[in-house]
Write a protein that holds these residues in place. Structure first.
Motif, mmCIF file in Angstrom:
data_model
loop_
_atom_site.group_PDB
_atom_site.id
_atom_site.type_symbol
_atom_site.label_atom_id
_atom_site.label_comp_id
_atom_site.label_asym_id
_atom_site.label_seq_id
_atom_site.Cartn_x
_atom_site.Cartn_y
_atom_site.Cartn_z
ATOM 1 N N ALA A 46 33.180 17.272 0.682
ATOM 2 C CA ALA A 46 31.896 16.674 0.333
ATOM 3 C C ALA A 46 31.134 16.155 1.543
ATOM 4 O O ALA A 46 29.951 15.797 1.420
ATOM 5 C CB ALA A 46 32.100 15.535 -0.666
ATOM 6 N N SER A 47 31.765 16.124 2.717
ATOM 7 C CA SER A 47 31.019 15.693 3.906
ATOM 8 C C SER A 47 29.891 16.670 4.221
ATOM 9 O O SER A 47 28.965 16.340 4.971
ATOM 10 C CB SER A 47 31.960 15.567 5.108
ATOM 11 O OG SER A 47 32.454 16.836 5.509
ATOM 12 N N ALA A 48 29.952 17.855 3.616
ATOM 13 C CA ALA A 48 28.855 18.811 3.791
ATOM 14 C C ALA A 48 27.555 18.278 3.219
ATOM 15 O O ALA A 48 26.470 18.751 3.573
ATOM 16 C CB ALA A 48 29.221 20.138 3.104
ATOM 17 N N LEU A 49 27.634 17.276 2.345
ATOM 18 C CA LEU A 49 26.429 16.719 1.726
ATOM 19 C C LEU A 49 25.809 15.599 2.549
ATOM 20 O O LEU A 49 24.746 15.077 2.180
ATOM 21 C CB LEU A 49 26.766 16.185 0.321
ATOM 22 C CG LEU A 49 27.460 17.162 -0.631
ATOM 23 C CD1 LEU A 49 27.665 16.506 -1.998
ATOM 24 C CD2 LEU A 49 26.661 18.444 -0.772
ATOM 25 N N ARG A 54 19.097 12.487 -0.174
ATOM 26 C CA ARG A 54 19.544 11.986 -1.478
ATOM 27 C C ARG A 54 20.027 13.183 -2.299
ATOM 28 O O ARG A 54 19.286 13.740 -3.102
ATOM 29 C CB ARG A 54 18.417 11.258 -2.204
ATOM 30 C CG ARG A 54 18.871 10.593 -3.508
ATOM 31 C CD ARG A 54 17.691 10.078 -4.304
ATOM 32 N NE ARG A 54 18.113 9.641 -5.627
ATOM 33 C CZ ARG A 54 17.303 9.509 -6.677
ATOM 34 N NH1 ARG A 54 16.012 9.785 -6.544
ATOM 35 N NH2 ARG A 54 17.764 9.117 -7.837
ATOM 36 N N PRO A 55 21.277 13.576 -2.103
ATOM 37 C CA PRO A 55 21.776 14.750 -2.814
ATOM 38 C C PRO A 55 22.028 14.454 -4.293
ATOM 39 O O PRO A 55 22.647 13.448 -4.637
ATOM 40 C CB PRO A 55 23.084 15.071 -2.093
ATOM 41 C CG PRO A 55 23.527 13.755 -1.548
ATOM 42 C CD PRO A 55 22.272 12.998 -1.201
ATOM 43 N N LEU A 56 21.534 15.335 -5.147
ATOM 44 C CA LEU A 56 21.821 15.252 -6.573
ATOM 45 C C LEU A 56 22.806 16.366 -6.925
ATOM 46 O O LEU A 56 22.537 17.544 -6.659
ATOM 47 C CB LEU A 56 20.548 15.419 -7.410
ATOM 48 C CG LEU A 56 19.420 14.412 -7.182
ATOM 49 C CD1 LEU A 56 18.255 14.713 -8.115
ATOM 50 C CD2 LEU A 56 19.914 12.984 -7.390
ATOM 51 N N VAL A 94 17.780 26.876 -11.490
ATOM 52 C CA VAL A 94 16.471 26.617 -12.088
ATOM 53 C C VAL A 94 15.832 25.350 -11.520
ATOM 54 O O VAL A 94 14.621 25.287 -11.311
ATOM 55 C CB VAL A 94 16.596 26.536 -13.630
ATOM 56 C CG1 VAL A 94 15.366 25.887 -14.251
ATOM 57 C CG2 VAL A 94 16.787 27.932 -14.217
ATOM 58 N N CYS A 95 16.641 24.342 -11.227
ATOM 59 C CA CYS A 95 16.078 23.110 -10.660
ATOM 60 C C CYS A 95 16.047 23.158 -9.139
ATOM 61 O O CYS A 95 15.712 22.157 -8.495
ATOM 62 C CB CYS A 95 16.851 21.885 -11.148
ATOM 63 S SG CYS A 95 18.515 21.735 -10.484
ATOM 64 N N GLY A 96 16.410 24.302 -8.570
ATOM 65 C CA GLY A 96 16.418 24.433 -7.121
ATOM 66 C C GLY A 96 17.756 24.130 -6.489
ATOM 67 O O GLY A 96 17.866 24.071 -5.262
ATOM 68 N N ALA A 97 18.800 23.968 -7.321
ATOM 69 C CA ALA A 97 20.113 23.593 -6.798
ATOM 70 C C ALA A 97 20.855 24.788 -6.223
ATOM 71 O O ALA A 97 20.802 25.893 -6.775
ATOM 72 C CB ALA A 97 20.953 22.943 -7.894
ATOM 73 N N GLY A 159 26.560 22.276 -8.342
ATOM 74 C CA GLY A 159 25.606 22.575 -7.284
ATOM 75 C C GLY A 159 24.984 21.307 -6.745
ATOM 76 O O GLY A 159 25.295 20.200 -7.206
ATOM 77 N N VAL A 160 24.097 21.452 -5.771
ATOM 78 C CA VAL A 160 23.446 20.298 -5.170
ATOM 79 C C VAL A 160 21.993 20.629 -4.863
ATOM 80 O O VAL A 160 21.658 21.752 -4.483
ATOM 81 C CB VAL A 160 24.176 19.840 -3.884
ATOM 82 C CG1 VAL A 160 24.155 20.935 -2.813
ATOM 83 C CG2 VAL A 160 23.589 18.540 -3.341
ATOM 84 N N VAL A 161 21.135 19.627 -5.046
ATOM 85 C CA VAL A 161 19.725 19.768 -4.708
ATOM 86 C C VAL A 161 19.230 18.452 -4.117
ATOM 87 O O VAL A 161 19.664 17.367 -4.534
ATOM 88 C CB VAL A 161 18.881 20.162 -5.953
ATOM 89 C CG1 VAL A 161 18.948 19.099 -7.044
ATOM 90 C CG2 VAL A 161 17.434 20.446 -5.565
ATOM 91 N N GLU A 162 18.371 18.549 -3.120
ATOM 92 C CA GLU A 162 17.734 17.354 -2.557
ATOM 93 C C GLU A 162 16.811 16.764 -3.625
ATOM 94 O O GLU A 162 16.038 17.488 -4.262
ATOM 95 C CB GLU A 162 16.937 17.744 -1.321
ATOM 96 C CG GLU A 162 16.450 16.585 -0.486
ATOM 97 C CD GLU A 162 17.575 15.920 0.296
ATOM 98 O OE1 GLU A 162 17.988 14.828 -0.143
ATOM 99 O OE2 GLU A 162 18.005 16.461 1.321
#
Length: 344
Positions: A46-49, A54-56, A94-97, A159-162
């Motif tokens: 998770a250090s990749a985040l 503000r990662p979601l 769809v949300c950009g993640a 997944g992750v999205v800003e």
């Protein structure tokens, strides 16, 4: 004396299945994957985040529905896992993640190691196409609950999205343009109706149809197109406001979920020609257009809502990536609905 094997559960077969799938799973890795020596869990660094402001984290789970029944009937198990990945990761994007990692679950009446390895190999290939890692899964043998040849599969992805880059209805504006991205066919929705049509019309999966240029079974097993890498690149390079993954509910139903309550997406049915398989299904099943619209993607697997000035560069980018796309409609004042210009 009795045993687990006598009850129908073959531990040795399960272990062989794991060995057979290892090489395939290894192709679906990311640098952030950390090996767990115990083998009980998948690990992701998770250090990749830390580079995010503000990662979601986003998550999605799904299956492949009754399409799996066709795979079993045809004895073809190497692509159904691709369908699974497409159904899961393209909801995330769809949300950009960006999809990060995925796990799968296979339930079967009897573990046939070669078959399980084929299924998981498809999942691994789908993850490779989506840019995410397959970090683990589970195969469960359910004798008595399922016949020996039966199996089903499901999966979940993260997944992750800003936070300030998240796409969605709040970004959509009047004057935006809707782009359609071609599906590879039926994808993984509507197969209960597909099977009903096959039964009613007395069709065979082995039937060669001139309209399709191959057998009906081959057409219906065509794996779901995976859009995540294309959508991520499109959002990085152009002004995308929203996406809609076209699954159960069809184009109107799914695109409406990506619209604010004061705007409509006005769609042009004449802007594309649905793949021949949909005409085959509608014709043999005598299915009304309204039911086709509500059940199938009709050739549009993903829709993007983009700023008007982004249309040309967006279409050029998708063309360069080998993904057919076109102007499908426009965003106008309305009540939060996607609708066709002219009713059927």
């Amino acid at each position: 004396m009795t045993s687990y094997a006598a009850a129908g559960v073959d531990i040795d077969a399960g272990e062989r299945a794991v060995e057979l799938m290892k090489a395939k799973v290894a192709r679906a890795r990311r640098p952030e994957v950390v090996d767990d020596a115990s083998g009980f869990a998948g690990l992701f660094d998770a250090s990749a985040l830390l580079s995010y402001r503000r990662p979601l984290l986003t998550t999605s789970t799904d299956g492949v529905g009754t399409k799996v029944m066709l795979a079993r009937a045809l004895g073809r198990h190497d692509t159904i896992g691709i369908d699974l990945v497409g159904m899961v990761v393209d909801d995330l994007v769809v949300c950009g993640a960006e999809p990060l990692f995925m796990t799968d679950y296979i339930a079967c009446g009897k573990v046939v190691p070669e078959r399980i390895a084929e299924i998981v190999g498809g999942v691994a290939e789908g993850c490779r196409l989506a840019g995410c890692a397959l970090v683990g899964g589970e195969t469960a043998e359910h004798p008595g609950a399922m016949d020996a040849g039966e199996y089903d599969l499901a999966g979940a992805a993260t997944g992750v999205v800003e936070a300030d880059e998240m796409l969605g209805r709040d970004r959509v504006r009047e004057g935006d343009v809707v782009l359609g991205m071609a599906s590879s066919g039926v994808h993984s929705n509507g197969y209960s109706l597909v099977r009903h049509i096959i039964e009613l019309a007395g069709l065979s999966l082995e039937t060669e149809l001139d309209e399709l240029g191959r057998t009906l079974g081959e057409e219906l097993l065509e794996p779901t197109r995976i859009y995540s890498l294309d959508c991520l690149e499109l959002a990085r390079a152009t002004e995308v406001h929203a996406y809609a993954h076209i699954t159960g509910g069809g184009l109107e139903g799914n695109l409406s979920r990506s619209l604010p309550p004061t705007l409509d997406a006005l769609l042009d049915r004449a802007s594309w020609t649905p793949p021949a398989v949909f005409e085959v299904l509608a014709g043999h099943g005598k299915v009304a257009q309204a039911d086709m619209d509500r059940t199938f993607n009709l050739g549009v697997g993903m829709a993007a809502v983009v700023a008007a000035e982004a249309v040309d560069p967006a279409l050029a980018l998708l063309k360069a990536r080998g993904l057919p796309a076109w102007v499908l409609g426009e965003v106008v004042e309305g009540t939060g609905r996607a609708r066709y210009r002219r009713p059927v």
